[in-house]
Design a protein around this motif. Structure first.
Motif: not given
Length: 399
Positions: A253, A325, A328, A332, A384, A386-387, A390-391, A397
Motif C-alpha cells: 500500500n 485495510q 489499502g 487504491n 483498483a 475492484n478493491y 469489495e473492501r 467479489r
C-alpha cells in the motif's frame, strides 16, 4: 510557473522537497527528452540521488539509511516527476528505493548487515523485482517459476516478463514457487522470495534476458527473463520459505502511494507545460490561453491533479497509525484518482499544443505516453476499483 505547493508539509517534508528540487534542477527537460529518445537509462541522475543518500531513504539509520517513511517518499517521487522527468524519471529510482524494503523486514541479519549499507551508499543496487510471468499478471499466485530444494541450494527454473531495470541492477528480488500451486492448501502459500546476485546468475549461464520494445518510459527498460538451472544458496531466501506472498503484500500500500505521487508529479508538469504554451502561443492576435476552449481543460486538469494530490498526502500521513485495510482503501483510491488525473492533464496539454503536441521537442507527447502507462501499472484501474468495491463498499467479489 504554476503553483503546486498546495498541501501542508511537515518541516522534514519541506527539507526533502528543497533538496530534491535542487538536485533535479541540474537535469533539465532536454536531458530527459534525450534519454527517452535514445532509450538510455539516466545513470547520471540516479548516481546524483545516490550520492546524496536518497536511495536509502527507507532504510534504517543503523544500515546507513535515512530512516524516513512514506510521508517523505511521496515528496521525493512527486518532485522528480514534476521536475520535467515525468513518470520515467521517478520509475528510474522507484525500484532502488522500494526493492530493498523486504530485506529490512524479512532478511537475515547477515544479509542486511552485508548489503543494506552498500545500497544506502549507492554502491550496490536492488533495482529489479521479479514477479510477473507470461501467464501470471494480476493473478500473481499462478506463477510457475520454480525453486527446487536440493541439498543446501535451490535450483530455479522459469520465465518472468515485464521486469524493469535489470540492466541497471546488481540484485534481483525474485518471487518463485517452492511448492506447486496444485499441492498447497491455499493458493497464496508455497511462494518464496529470493535475493538473486545477477552477476552470479550470468556467470552460471543460467539467466538470459531479452529487452521488450515498448512505447512508453523509453529510458527505463523492461525485460523478459529466462532461468534455467540457476543455483542459489539457502541463504538467498528472504524471510520464511512458503510465505513469500504475504511478505510481498507487506508495504504494498505504501508503494502504491508512491506510484500515485509519481502520477501527481507527471500531471503537474503536464499542466505547467500546457499553461506555458497557452500563454506564449498567439493566434488571431492574442494568446490562445485567453480562449475558454483552452482554459477550461487545463483548469479542470489542474483541479483534478491537486484534488488527487490532497488524497495522496493525506493517506501518506496516516500510514503509521492506520490498519493495513484502512491504508489499502486510501492507497487504491489515491492511485486510481492520480492516474486518471495525470492522463487528463497530459491529454489537455497535448490538445493545447495543437499539431505541436506530437512533436518530441515539446515533451507533452512523452507525458501522454507515460500517463497512459500509469493507468496500467503497477495495478490496473479496474483492479483498483475492484478493491474499492469489495473492501470499501462491501460488494460481492467479482472475480
Amino acid at each position: 510557473m504554476v503553483n503546486r505547493d498546495t498541501v501542508p508539509l511537515t518541516d522534514q517534508q519541506r527539507l526533502v522537497r528543497d533538496s530534491i528540487r535542487d538536485i533535479c534542477s541540474d537535469f533539465d527537460r532536454e536531458y530527459w527528452r534525450e534519454k527517452d529518445e535514445a532509450g538510455e537509462y539516466p545513470h547520471e541522475f540516479v548516481d546524483e540521488l545516490a550520492a546524496h543518500g536518497w536511495l536509502g531513504v527507507l532504510l534504517p539509520m543503523e544500515y546507513d539509511g535515512a530512516g524516513m517513511g512514506t510521508e517523505e517518499v511521496v515528496v521525493i517521487m512527486e518532485e522528480i516527476a514534476a521536475s520535467g522527468g515525468g513518470f520515467s524519471a521517478a520509475q528510474a529510482v522507484h525500484g532502488a528505493i522500494y526493492n530493498s524494503v523486504p530485506l529490512v523486514t524479512y532478511g537475515s541479519e547477515e544479509m542486511k548487515a552485508d548489503l543494506l549499507p552498500k545500497v544506502a551508499r549507492g554502491e550496490k543496487s536492488i533495482q529489479a523485482f521479479g514477479l510477473t510471468e507470461p501467464n501470471a499478471g494480476s493473478d500473481s499466485t499462478s506463477i510457475e517459476t520454480s525453486a527446487t530444494h536440493e541439498g543446501d541450494e535451490y535450483v530455479i527454473d522459469g520465465q518472468k516478463i515485464w521486469i524493469s531495470r535489470v540492466d541497471a541492477s546488481d540484485y534481483l528480488v525474485l518471487v518463485a514457487r517452492t511448492t506447486p500451486k496444485s499441492e498447497v492448501e491455499k493458493h497464496t502459500l508455497g511462494i518464496t522470495m529470493f535475493l538473486i546476485d545477477l552477476e552470479d546468475a550470468y556467470d552460471q549461464g543460467a539467466l538470459e534476458i531479452s529487452q521488450i520494445d515498448k512505447t512508453a518510459s523509453g529510458a527505463v527498460h523492461s525485460y523478459e527473463l529466462f532461468f534455467e538451472g540457476l543455483r542459489v544458496p539457502e541463504t538467498a531466501v528472504i524471510g520464511e520459505v512458503g510465505n513469500g506472498f504475504y511478505q510481498m503484500l507487506d508495504g504494498l500500500n505504501e508503494e502504491r502511494l508512491a506510484i500515485a505521487a509519481e502520477c501527481i508529479g507527471l500531471g503537474e508538469v503536464a499542466v505547467e507545460t500546457g499553461v506555458a504554451y497557452a500563454n506564449d502561443r498567439e493566434v488571431f492576435g492574442r494568446a490562445i490561453g485567453s480562449n475558454q476552449a483552452i482554459q477550461h481543460p487545463l483548469a479542470e486538469a489542474h483541479a483534478r491533479v491537486q484534488a488527487a494530490k490532497g488524497m495522496v498526502y493525506n493517506a501518506a500521513s496516516q500510514v503509521e497509525e492506520s490498519s493495513r485495510q484502512e491504508i489499502g482503501a486510501l492507497a487504491n483510491m489515491a492511485k486510481f484518482l492520480a492516474a486518471d488525473a495525470a492522463f487528463a492533464a497530459a491529454d489537455a496539454a497535448v490538445q493545447t499544443h495543437g499539431g505541436f503536441g506530437v512533436a518530441r521537442e515539446y515533451d507533452v507527447e512523452r507525458y501522454l505516453r507515460e500517463a497512459r502507462l500509469t493507468r496500467l501499472v503497477p495495478i490496473t484501474q479496474e483492479l483498483a476499483l475492484n478493491y474499492i468495491g469489495e473492501r470499501v463498499l462491501d460488494l460481492p467479489r467479482s472475480y
